[in-house]
Write a protein that holds these residues in place. Structure first.
Motif, mmCIF file in Angstrom:
data_model
loop_
_atom_site.group_PDB
_atom_site.id
_atom_site.type_symbol
_atom_site.label_atom_id
_atom_site.label_comp_id
_atom_site.label_asym_id
_atom_site.label_seq_id
_atom_site.Cartn_x
_atom_site.Cartn_y
_atom_site.Cartn_z
ATOM 1 N N ASP A 33 0.826 -1.212 0.000
ATOM 2 C CA ASP A 33 0.000 0.000 0.000
ATOM 3 C C ASP A 33 0.860 1.261 0.000
ATOM 4 O OD1 ASP A 33 -2.260 -1.577 0.056
ATOM 5 O OD2 ASP A 33 -2.385 -1.559 2.250
ATOM 6 N N LEU A 34 1.950 1.268 0.784
ATOM 7 C CA LEU A 34 2.842 2.422 0.833
ATOM 8 C C LEU A 34 3.496 2.677 -0.522
ATOM 9 C CD1 LEU A 34 4.530 1.786 4.299
ATOM 10 C CD2 LEU A 34 2.921 3.620 3.744
ATOM 11 N N ALA A 35 3.905 1.591 -1.189
ATOM 12 C CA ALA A 35 4.524 1.733 -2.509
ATOM 13 C C ALA A 35 3.538 2.334 -3.505
ATOM 14 C CB ALA A 35 5.024 0.379 -2.998
ATOM 15 N N ARG A 36 2.277 1.943 -3.412
ATOM 16 C CA ARG A 36 1.269 2.468 -4.322
ATOM 17 C C ARG A 36 0.945 3.928 -3.994
ATOM 18 N NH1 ARG A 36 -2.104 -1.181 -3.570
ATOM 19 N NH2 ARG A 36 -3.386 -0.172 -1.977
ATOM 20 N N GLU A 37 0.824 4.267 -2.706
ATOM 21 C CA GLU A 37 0.473 5.628 -2.323
ATOM 22 C C GLU A 37 1.578 6.629 -2.668
ATOM 23 O OE1 GLU A 37 -0.482 5.617 1.782
ATOM 24 O OE2 GLU A 37 -2.139 4.187 1.568
ATOM 25 N N LEU A 38 2.832 6.224 -2.480
ATOM 26 C CA LEU A 38 3.959 7.122 -2.750
ATOM 27 C C LEU A 38 4.500 6.983 -4.160
ATOM 28 C CD1 LEU A 38 5.895 6.892 0.639
ATOM 29 C CD2 LEU A 38 4.336 8.672 -0.144
ATOM 30 N N ASP A 39 3.899 6.064 -4.929
ATOM 31 C CA ASP A 39 4.256 5.888 -6.336
ATOM 32 C C ASP A 39 5.746 5.583 -6.502
ATOM 33 O OD1 ASP A 39 3.867 5.678 -9.013
ATOM 34 O OD2 ASP A 39 3.961 7.830 -9.411
#
Length: 336
Positions: A33-39
């Motif tokens: 989720d963090l990787a997706r939110e911070l792109d």
């Protein structure tokens, strides 16, 4: 190229965002989720987590729910106790005592009350008397009571913080009539037991307040100051340190001093580009940059016979003229 899901393009911005999410929520955050939110990639998130764990006084916990990796920062149970020590409070009081003569009574009282409140937070209350011990003061040649200008000073401080243009009424020394200026205040400065505000006279008829020319105004000559509904976007620029209050374009000065006056001069900084040259006979020559002919003249005359004005030639001639005028007051036929 498709637009980024998250606009935190810089690595530092992403790291700050990641830390804030962990610190302020106190909950588990999954790696995917963090990787997706911070792109960014999972590897980038892992590296930032390692940096946070090494750089901050917090402990990053990690684990897995099945195949899903997560990270979490546990918020401290007790709020940290933040208070100044008695030595730190004493140092604040030292600074305040050295500038007390410049503060209006109301602001001076407000500073005292703030220090009193801070002392109440001392871990050891028995040290309160030590914190209030006065260690400094100021020796003055002459001072100005700024209590009548307290409201004006407060208005100027608020205008600097809010970048507001002020309508000021100003009465110059020796003038009977007030002048009205639209003024963008940038900073309050102290000089020779007086307060000045530096800023720019502006044209408020433009969409944005346009600077016209720079001004340095003594606050005790203000009769009124009110903010107007106009913002300014002028940046304060750091300038080299020059001798005297700014009243003209910078120019170079060269003087020769006796050994006694030379020792005094060498202990002080007169401009950021000064040069001191020792002579074989014990005298020295000082070169520096000034921005006030009036103050250079007063400074040179203050040394009496211990100084010789060398450059510029025009100011050297002025010194000679002033000395001749002064000598008239002490002629043999002159009566006190």
């Amino acid at each position: 190229m498709p637009p980024k899901k998250n606009q935190h393009a810089k690595p530092t911005q992403k790291a700050v965002t990641l830390f804030c999410q962990l610190m302020y929520t106190g909950k588990r955050h999954y790696l995917i989720d963090l990787a997706r939110e911070l792109d960014c990639s999972k590897q980038t998130i892992i590296r930032m987590m390692e940096d946070i764990d090494r750089s901050y006084s917090v402990r990053v916990e990690k684990g897995k729910d099945g195949k899903r990796a997560w990270y979490q920062i546990q918020a401290p149970r007790n709020r940290p106790k933040v208070a100044l020590s008695e030595d730190e409070i004493s140092h604040l009081l030292l600074c305040k005592e050295m500038v007390r003569h410049l503060l209006p009574q109301g602001l001076s009282k407000e500073v005292d009350e703030t220090i009193h409140k801070t002392v109440a937070l001392l871990p050891a209350l028995d040290n309160r008397a030590q914190a209030f011990e006065s260690l400094a003061g100021a020796i003055l040649k002459g001072s100005i009571d700024y209590t009548p200008q307290e409201a004006i000073i407060t208005t100027i401080l608020n205008a600097i913080a809010g970048k507001d243009v002020c309508e000021i009424k100003y009465k110059a020394l020796g003038q009977k009539e007030e002048k009205l200026h639209y003024f963008a205040p940038l900073r309050i400065k102290s000089y020779r037991e007086a307060l000045y505000v530096t800023g720019w006279k502006v044209d408020i008829r433009a969409k944005e307040a346009e600077p016209i020319y720079e001004m340095h105004l003594p606050i005790h000559r203000f009769t009124a100051a009110e903010p107007v509904r106009k913002k300014y976007f002028i940046q304060q620029q750091e300038k080299p340190h020059h001798f005297g209050f700014p009243e003209c374009e910078p120019f170079r000065i060269k003087v020769r001093l006796t050994p006694e006056a030379g020792r005094y001069v060498k202990e002080r900084r007169w401009s950021s580009d000064q040069v001191v040259t020792d002579l074989d006979d014990g005298r020295c020559e000082l070169e520096f940059t000034a921005q006030s002919e009036t103050e250079v003249l007063s400074w040179v005359l203050g040394f009496g016979a211990n100084i010789q004005m060398l450059e510029p030639e025009s100011l050297r001639a002025t010194v000679k003229s002033e000395l001749k005028k002064t000598l008239v007051h002490y002629s043999e036929n002159d009566e006190p």
